[in-house]
Design a protein around this motif. Structure first.
Motif, short mmCIF file in Angstrom:
data_model
loop_
_atom_site.label_atom_id
_atom_site.label_comp_id
_atom_site.label_asym_id
_atom_site.label_seq_id
_atom_site.Cartn_x
_atom_site.Cartn_y
_atom_site.Cartn_z
N ASP A 34 -6.38 -1.04 -6.59
CA ASP A 34 -7.43 -0.11 -6.15
C ASP A 34 -6.81 1.25 -5.87
O ASP A 34 -5.66 1.34 -5.42
CB ASP A 34 -8.12 -0.63 -4.88
N ILE A 35 -7.56 2.30 -6.16
CA ILE A 35 -7.19 3.67 -5.83
C ILE A 35 -8.28 4.23 -4.93
O ILE A 35 -9.45 4.29 -5.32
CB ILE A 35 -7.04 4.55 -7.09
N TRP A 36 -7.92 4.66 -3.72
CA TRP A 36 -8.89 5.11 -2.71
C TRP A 36 -8.56 6.54 -2.31
O TRP A 36 -7.75 6.78 -1.44
CB TRP A 36 -8.81 4.17 -1.51
N PRO A 37 -9.18 7.52 -2.96
CA PRO A 37 -8.82 8.92 -2.70
C PRO A 37 -9.56 9.51 -1.51
O PRO A 37 -10.61 9.00 -1.08
CB PRO A 37 -9.24 9.62 -3.99
N LEU A 38 -9.02 10.60 -1.00
CA LEU A 38 -9.79 11.43 -0.07
C LEU A 38 -11.01 12.00 -0.80
O LEU A 38 -10.94 12.32 -1.99
CB LEU A 38 -8.94 12.60 0.45
N GLU A 39 -12.10 12.15 -0.06
CA GLU A 39 -13.31 12.79 -0.59
C GLU A 39 -13.88 13.71 0.48
O GLU A 39 -14.96 13.46 1.03
CB GLU A 39 -14.35 11.75 -1.02
N PRO A 40 -13.16 14.77 0.83
CA PRO A 40 -13.59 15.62 1.95
C PRO A 40 -14.94 16.28 1.73
O PRO A 40 -15.64 16.59 2.70
CB PRO A 40 -12.46 16.66 2.04
N TRP A 41 -15.32 16.51 0.48
CA TRP A 41 -16.62 17.10 0.18
C TRP A 41 -17.77 16.12 0.41
O TRP A 41 -18.93 16.50 0.43
CB TRP A 41 -16.65 17.55 -1.29
N ASN A 42 -17.41 14.84 0.61
CA ASN A 42 -18.42 13.80 0.76
C ASN A 42 -18.23 13.05 2.08
O ASN A 42 -18.66 11.90 2.21
CB ASN A 42 -18.34 12.82 -0.42
N GLY A 43 -17.59 13.69 3.06
CA GLY A 43 -17.39 13.07 4.37
C GLY A 43 -16.11 12.28 4.50
O GLY A 43 -15.74 11.89 5.60
N GLY A 44 -15.41 12.04 3.38
CA GLY A 44 -14.19 11.24 3.44
C GLY A 44 -12.96 12.10 3.66
O GLY A 44 -12.07 12.14 2.80
N TRP A 45 -12.90 12.79 4.80
CA TRP A 45 -11.80 13.72 5.06
C TRP A 45 -10.54 13.03 5.59
O TRP A 45 -9.50 13.65 5.71
CB TRP A 45 -12.25 14.80 6.05
N PHE A 46 -10.64 11.72 5.88
CA PHE A 46 -9.45 10.98 6.27
C PHE A 46 -9.52 9.57 5.68
O PHE A 46 -10.56 9.08 5.30
CB PHE A 46 -9.29 10.91 7.79
N ARG A 47 -8.35 8.94 5.61
CA ARG A 47 -8.24 7.55 5.21
C ARG A 47 -7.25 6.86 6.16
O ARG A 47 -6.19 7.41 6.46
CB ARG A 47 -7.73 7.40 3.78
N THR A 55 -4.06 0.04 7.18
CA THR A 55 -3.17 -0.79 7.99
C THR A 55 -2.48 -1.77 7.03
O THR A 55 -1.71 -1.37 6.19
CB THR A 55 -3.93 -1.50 9.12
N ASN A 56 -2.81 -3.06 7.14
CA ASN A 56 -2.16 -4.05 6.26
C ASN A 56 -3.16 -4.95 5.55
O ASN A 56 -2.81 -6.06 5.13
CB ASN A 56 -1.19 -4.91 7.08
N PHE A 57 -4.39 -4.42 5.42
CA PHE A 57 -5.44 -5.20 4.77
C PHE A 57 -6.24 -4.29 3.86
O PHE A 57 -6.40 -3.10 4.14
CB PHE A 57 -6.34 -5.86 5.82
N ASP A 58 -6.76 -4.83 2.77
CA ASP A 58 -7.53 -4.05 1.82
C ASP A 58 -8.68 -3.35 2.53
O ASP A 58 -9.39 -3.96 3.34
CB ASP A 58 -8.07 -4.95 0.71
N HIS A 59 -8.88 -2.08 2.22
CA HIS A 59 -9.87 -1.29 2.95
C HIS A 59 -11.30 -1.77 2.71
O HIS A 59 -12.20 -1.48 3.48
CB HIS A 59 -9.75 0.19 2.58
N TRP A 60 -11.53 -2.55 1.64
CA TRP A 60 -12.88 -3.01 1.32
C TRP A 60 -13.22 -4.37 1.96
O TRP A 60 -14.29 -4.89 1.76
CB TRP A 60 -13.06 -3.09 -0.19
N SER A 97 -3.55 0.68 -3.50
CA SER A 97 -3.35 -0.74 -3.19
C SER A 97 -2.68 -1.38 -4.39
O SER A 97 -3.29 -1.50 -5.46
CB SER A 97 -4.69 -1.42 -2.90
N ARG A 98 -1.41 -1.79 -4.22
CA ARG A 98 -0.60 -2.24 -5.35
C ARG A 98 -0.46 -3.76 -5.41
O ARG A 98 -0.21 -4.42 -4.40
CB ARG A 98 0.81 -1.65 -5.25
N ASP A 99 -0.62 -4.31 -6.62
CA ASP A 99 -0.11 -5.62 -6.97
C ASP A 99 1.29 -5.42 -7.53
O ASP A 99 1.75 -4.30 -7.71
CB ASP A 99 -1.00 -6.29 -8.01
N TYR A 127 0.86 -1.19 0.00
CA TYR A 127 0.00 0.00 0.00
C TYR A 127 0.90 1.23 0.00
O TYR A 127 1.78 1.35 0.85
CB TYR A 127 -0.89 0.05 1.24
N TYR A 128 0.66 2.13 -0.93
CA TYR A 128 1.30 3.44 -0.92
C TYR A 128 0.26 4.47 -0.49
O TYR A 128 -0.82 4.55 -1.09
CB TYR A 128 1.85 3.80 -2.29
#
Length: 361
Positions: free
Chosen positions: A269-282, A285-290, A261-263, A246-247
């Motif tokens: 997977d690319i998981w961006p911040l979305e502060p305008w939609n409540g996603g102000w943090f990410r 750890t060591n497992f896929d976020h989904w 999330s890199r192979d 994970y970078y």
């Protein structure tokens, strides 16, 4: 994301502060060394000897290698040593050769040490944006070797008298899992999933025959060469790697934050911040976020709860450090905690967790 009342936030902040006071009494700032990019690679790391005794470095390296690297890899590295420049790209071949000279050890041991650190970095990384659009990045690096607390260093990579980038690493290791390009972006890397003994073979073939990049070398190269956040994300997403990772990247403009999330071959997977939609943090750890982490691994849930209680109005470099100090986000194998913000590069700080943090995980 859910928010709590001011009373709840005050109570939670008090608990966080108490936790920090208890768990960090013995923590120390990491020593800082300069690595001049204007010098030949063979002499860049000479300043290590101003901080460390060579006998201690050799004994520490031997401990990490003996407890991490399979015995067959010791034999597999011989042809790499015999044709170092053929298999290891610049400047790393020269730096590895120079480290062996400085420490008085073998090139084989330096190569084995560097690849030992590529396989087992358990971590928590957090990026967050406050209500003014400022970005903050923090990470705990967890590793099951107590001796690494004595080897943790902050490195200023200097070109033409100016800090080109900086990072946190271990003495004898030329790569970076944590770093900052001032006024551009910050990066941390987390191990993705659980590697098995046979993955050493995959990593070895990927690195030396397929010319894939070790994950920490790509972090360093990106810090050195990328011109901005977008460029960094592209490089970290597409360049072939020796293993999954994970970078986590944060920039300087609102919304510039992402978990990649890199192979080995590219992004899963690319998981961006979305502060305008409540996603102000990410939180990564060591497992896929989904997917759900293992039942006994409570780091993600604890960090999410603490960040929600803090809220975007109150997040800053100091409250982020408190979140990273909360058990079990910080735990018994936590080696160091780094907090950083590319837009305020002077705030980069690494604390060595001399006794880890006590928890039940």
């Amino acid at each position: 994301m859910t928010y709590h009342s001011n009373e709840q936030c005050t109570m939670f902040s008090t608990l966080l502060l108490l936790n920090v006071i208890v768990s960090c009494q013995a923590d120390l700032a990491a020593p800082v060394i300069n690595v001049s990019l204007d010098e030949p690679p063979e002499v860049r790391w000479a300043q290590l000897l101003e901080v460390y005794d060579t006998d201690y470095l050799k004994k520490a390296a031997a401990e990490v290698i003996d407890t991490t690297v399979p015995k067959w890899v010791h034999h597999a590295v011989i042809p790499v040593v015999e044709a170092l420049e053929k298999y290891v790209p610049p400047p790393y071949a020269g730096e590895i050769r120079g480290l062996a000279s400085h420490v008085g050890g073998s090139i084989t041991d330096i190569i084995l040490l560097n690849f030992a650190y590529e396989i087992s970095a358990f971590c928590t990384s957090i990026i967050a944006q406050d209500t003014s659009g400022h970005l903050y990045h923090g990470r705990n690096l967890d590793y099951p070797h107590d001796i690494l607390r004595n080897l943790t260093i902050d490195i200023l990579f200097v070109r033409n008298g100016t800090v080109a980038y900086r990072g946190t690493s271990f003495a004898g290791y030329v790569g970076l899992w944590t770093g900052q390009s001032p006024n551009k972006f910050t990066i941390s890397g987390n191990q993705r999933g659980k590697d098995h003994w046979w993955d050493w073979w995959k990593n070895w073939v990927s690195a030396f025959l397929l010319k894939s990049s070790p994950v920490s070398w790509l972090v360093r190269e990106t810090l050195e060469d990328a011109v901005d956040f977008q460029d960094a994300v592209m490089r970290l997403s597409k360049i072939p790697l020796i293993t999954s990772v994970y970078y986590i990247v944060a920039g300087v403009k609102p919304g510039e934050g992402v978990v990649i999330s890199r192979d080995r071959k590219g992004p899963a997977d690319i998981w961006p911040l979305e502060p305008w939609n409540g996603g102000w943090f990410r939180v990564e750890t060591n497992f896929d976020h989904w997917v759900m982490p293992p039942v006994k691994d409570l780091r993600r849930d604890a960090a999410n709860e603490a960040l929600n209680a803090t809220g975007p109005d109150n997040i800053n470099i100091y409250t982020l450090y408190k979140v990273l100090s909360l058990s079990p986000v910080c735990n018994r194998i936590t080696v160091y905690t780094t907090t950083m913000s590319a837009g305020s590069p002077e705030k980069y700080n690494t604390e060595v967790r001399q006794e880890g943090c006590h928890s039940n995980v």
